[in-house]
Design a protein around this motif. Structure first.
Motif, short mmCIF file in Angstrom:
data_model
loop_
_atom_site.label_atom_id
_atom_site.label_comp_id
_atom_site.label_asym_id
_atom_site.label_seq_id
_atom_site.Cartn_x
_atom_site.Cartn_y
_atom_site.Cartn_z
N CYS A 1 63.57 68.93 -16.16
CA CYS A 1 62.53 69.88 -16.58
C CYS A 1 63.08 70.67 -17.76
O CYS A 1 64.19 71.19 -17.70
CB CYS A 1 62.14 70.81 -15.44
SG CYS A 1 60.82 71.97 -15.88
N ILE B 1 56.93 67.25 -16.95
CA ILE B 1 56.60 67.13 -18.37
C ILE B 1 55.52 68.16 -18.72
O ILE B 1 54.52 68.28 -18.01
CB ILE B 1 56.08 65.72 -18.72
CG1 ILE B 1 57.13 64.67 -18.37
CG2 ILE B 1 55.71 65.63 -20.19
CD1 ILE B 1 56.67 63.25 -18.64
N ARG B 2 55.73 68.88 -19.80
CA ARG B 2 54.75 69.88 -20.22
C ARG B 2 53.50 69.22 -20.79
O ARG B 2 52.38 69.70 -20.60
CB ARG B 2 55.38 70.81 -21.27
CG ARG B 2 54.47 71.94 -21.70
CD ARG B 2 55.13 72.80 -22.75
NE ARG B 2 54.23 73.85 -23.21
CZ ARG B 2 54.48 74.63 -24.24
NH1 ARG B 2 55.60 74.50 -24.91
NH2 ARG B 2 53.62 75.56 -24.59
N SER B 3 53.66 68.10 -21.49
CA SER B 3 52.54 67.42 -22.14
C SER B 3 51.61 66.79 -21.12
O SER B 3 52.06 66.13 -20.17
CB SER B 3 53.06 66.33 -23.08
OG SER B 3 52.00 65.55 -23.58
N GLU B 4 50.33 67.00 -21.30
CA GLU B 4 49.34 66.38 -20.42
C GLU B 4 48.68 65.17 -21.10
O GLU B 4 47.79 64.54 -20.53
CB GLU B 4 48.28 67.40 -20.01
CG GLU B 4 48.85 68.55 -19.19
CD GLU B 4 47.79 69.51 -18.70
OE1 GLU B 4 46.61 69.28 -19.02
OE2 GLU B 4 48.13 70.48 -18.00
N THR B 5 49.13 64.86 -22.30
CA THR B 5 48.54 63.74 -23.05
C THR B 5 49.50 62.56 -23.19
O THR B 5 49.11 61.51 -23.70
CB THR B 5 48.11 64.20 -24.46
OG1 THR B 5 49.27 64.67 -25.18
CG2 THR B 5 47.08 65.32 -24.37
N TRP B 6 50.73 62.73 -22.74
CA TRP B 6 51.73 61.68 -22.92
C TRP B 6 51.36 60.41 -22.15
O TRP B 6 50.93 60.47 -21.00
CB TRP B 6 53.10 62.16 -22.45
CG TRP B 6 54.16 61.10 -22.52
CD1 TRP B 6 54.68 60.53 -23.64
CD2 TRP B 6 54.81 60.48 -21.41
NE1 TRP B 6 55.63 59.59 -23.31
CE2 TRP B 6 55.73 59.53 -21.95
CE3 TRP B 6 54.72 60.61 -20.03
CZ2 TRP B 6 56.54 58.74 -21.14
CZ3 TRP B 6 55.53 59.83 -19.23
CH2 TRP B 6 56.42 58.90 -19.79
N VAL C 1 56.46 61.65 -11.74
CA VAL C 1 56.22 62.44 -12.94
C VAL C 1 55.16 63.50 -12.63
O VAL C 1 54.10 63.19 -12.09
CB VAL C 1 55.74 61.56 -14.11
CG1 VAL C 1 55.42 62.42 -15.33
CG2 VAL C 1 56.79 60.51 -14.46
N THR D 1 53.00 66.71 -14.38
CA THR D 1 52.63 67.40 -15.62
C THR D 1 52.28 68.84 -15.30
O THR D 1 51.65 69.13 -14.29
CB THR D 1 51.42 66.72 -16.30
OG1 THR D 1 50.32 66.66 -15.38
CG2 THR D 1 51.77 65.31 -16.73
N GLY D 2 52.69 69.75 -16.19
CA GLY D 2 52.40 71.16 -15.97
C GLY D 2 53.49 71.83 -15.17
O GLY D 2 54.67 71.62 -15.38
#
Length: 492
Positions: free
Chosen positions: A291, A321-326, A342, A344-345
């Motif tokens: 993280c 992962i911070r990205s929600e579009t990866w 994985v 997200t957020g």
């Protein structure tokens, strides 16, 4: 015989003002919690934030439990209009990467920020203001209305002292011209940092432009009632002593790790329990937890390499992962299967780290994460990204020796500017994990060291521990100074 009722002591009404980042609001909320718990009959705490950050405080309070919500108040003041920021974007954790500088710029702008904050301070008329170091002018505001002000550092003494010293060494940094800068001797062992890994605020031109602000910040430190730091003496004993010894502040209180005592196991439904459910299915010390915090940006290309490196490592992993579009590499999810999870957020990091399955934490060296991994007793592989994280990395790896850097020193460029980062290849990720986690290797040595620090962290916050004493000493010092005293409580 007639009796006289005890004359009640007026509560110490404290107003806390954190910077616009979740990584600052969280520790400020924790500090408010501990102040109230330490003296529930003597202390009343209010956290002041802009409207969009109110939910961040509420979330932190909810994780602390119902009692804190009932005793800690939240007040708001307006966030100024900033060209380029849409309404409601008031936190570094929610702003687009390209616009992060806009939050920083407005936060350090006295003309924009002081009116709203001063208005709230005067309206609330507290007995004490605890301000983030970014809002140095609140020392002047508090002094003007006749109340003390304290400054709260959410990062440790080592990175703070390093930046204090380097901020006055602009010529040395400029002369290095992209090469190595040696940190001050008092931070021994000798530590060198490439200029690309220093916070941008330490660049010569930046310091020259902000010289007046720098002088006023130094002055605010010296004039405030005292400094509060989220650290504990046994973690940074030599550097803690320096805070008062070098004349920077009148008093210093080391009250961390403020995340302790750890919140009780949060009820199911408060967070997505699949992290813990998944960890329960794995062997002790087998899982790689990754993280990089709420403020860092990792490029799509780098995420791709990390994914392939985790796959090649053959280790089970939990990756936030911070990205929600990866989008992962083609076929990656099928190849990894149940070996990886994985998220997200947001994820419940403090709960994850204390789980028996977690064997290593791949971290960005944000101070909150450093304290969390120390409390949990988990060794680390470091991957700093921004701000003072590269300096903190040296403290983690060279001073505390609770982990190693993930990428070798001669492997490529690292920088506090994300666009200048060299790409860490998948092979390097896989090799670092395999080497660090092999039985009897560096990971086991680091784990032994961090377990010792974990015990000291818990002892510091326990009844009679160094941080426990400092927190109460701070309240006593304020009371003895005559703050909020309506006369002694007497009974006949």
């Amino acid at each position: 015989m007639a009796t006289t009722k005890a004359k009640p002591r007026k509560k110490l009404r404290i107003l806390l003002m954190p910077f616009f980042a979740t990584s600052h609001i969280g520790p400020f909320t924790d500090l408010a919690f501990h102040l109230v718990v330490a003296r529930p009959h003597d202390v009343e705490a209010t956290i002041a934030v802009t409207p969009a950050n109110q939910s961040v405080v509420q979330s932190s309070l909810e994780r602390r439990g119902g009692t804190s919500q009932a005793t800690i108040k939240v007040a708001t003041y307006p966030f100024p209009f900033v060209d380029g920021l849409p309404p409601g974007v008031e936190n570094q954790s929610t702003v687009k990467v390209a616009d992060t500088w806009r939050i920083d710029s407005v936060a350090m702008d006295e003309k924009m920020m002081r009116p709203g904050q001063e208005s709230l301070i005067r309206e609330r008329s507290p007995d004490l203001v605890i301000t983030d170091v970014h809002f140095w002018w609140n020392v002047d505001v508090a002094t003007d209305i006749g109340v003390p002000c304290m400054m709260f550092h959410v990062i440790g003494t080592f990175p703070t002292l390093a930046m204090f010293d380097l901020s006055h060494a602009a010529r040395a940094i400029d002369a290095a011209d992209g090469k190595l800068v040696t940190l001050p001797e008092f931070l021994a062992p000798e530590i060198q940092v490439p200029t690309t890994e220093l916070p941008e605020m330490l660049g010569r031109q930046q310091i020259t432009d902000d010289c007046a602000i720098e002088n006023r910040m130094d002055s605010a430190h010296k004039r405030c009632f005292g400094l509060i730091v989220n650290t504990f003496f046994d973690l940074e004993h030599r550097h803690c002593d320096m805070f008062v010894g070098n004349g920077q502040v009148k008093r210093a209180y080391f009250v961390g790790p403020l995340l302790l005592p750890s919140p009780p196991q949060v009820a199911v439904g408060t967070y997505d329990s699949r992290c813990i459910d998944w960890l329960d299915k794995n062997s002790p010390l087998s899982v790689v937890y990754l993280c990089f915090g709420s403020l860092t940006h990792v490029s799509e290309a780098q995420l791709h390499e990390v994914a392939l490196g985790l796959e090649a490592s053959k280790r089970p992993f939990l990756w936030v992962i911070r990205s929600e579009t990866w989008v992962p590499p083609e076929g990656w999810k099928d190849r990894v299967g149940n070996r990886g999870l994985v998220v997200t957020g947001w994820a419940p990091q403090t709960v994850i780290l204390v789980h028996r399955a977690v064997g290593v934490f791949v971290m960005h060296c944000g101070w909150n994460s450093v304290l969390e991994t120390v409390v949990a007793g988990v060794p680390v592989l470091t991957w700093p990204m921004v701000f003072e994280q590269f300096i903190t990395e040296r403290f983690v790896t060279k001073v505390l020796a609770i982990g190693e850097r993930l990428w070798a020193e001669d492997a490529g460029v690292r920088s506090t500017r994300f666009e200048e980062h060299g790409l860490v290849p998948a092979e390097a990720v896989a090799q670092a994990l395999a080497k660090f986690m092999e039985p009897g290797g560096a990971g086991d040595v680091a784990r032994s060291r961090v377990k010792e620090l974990s015990a000291k962290a818990h002892a510091a916050m326990a009844e009679g521990g160094s941080s426990h004493r400092d927190l109460r000493r701070m309240i006593d010092d304020l009371m003895e100074a005559g703050i909020a005293a309506a006369g002694p409580a007497l009974s006949v």
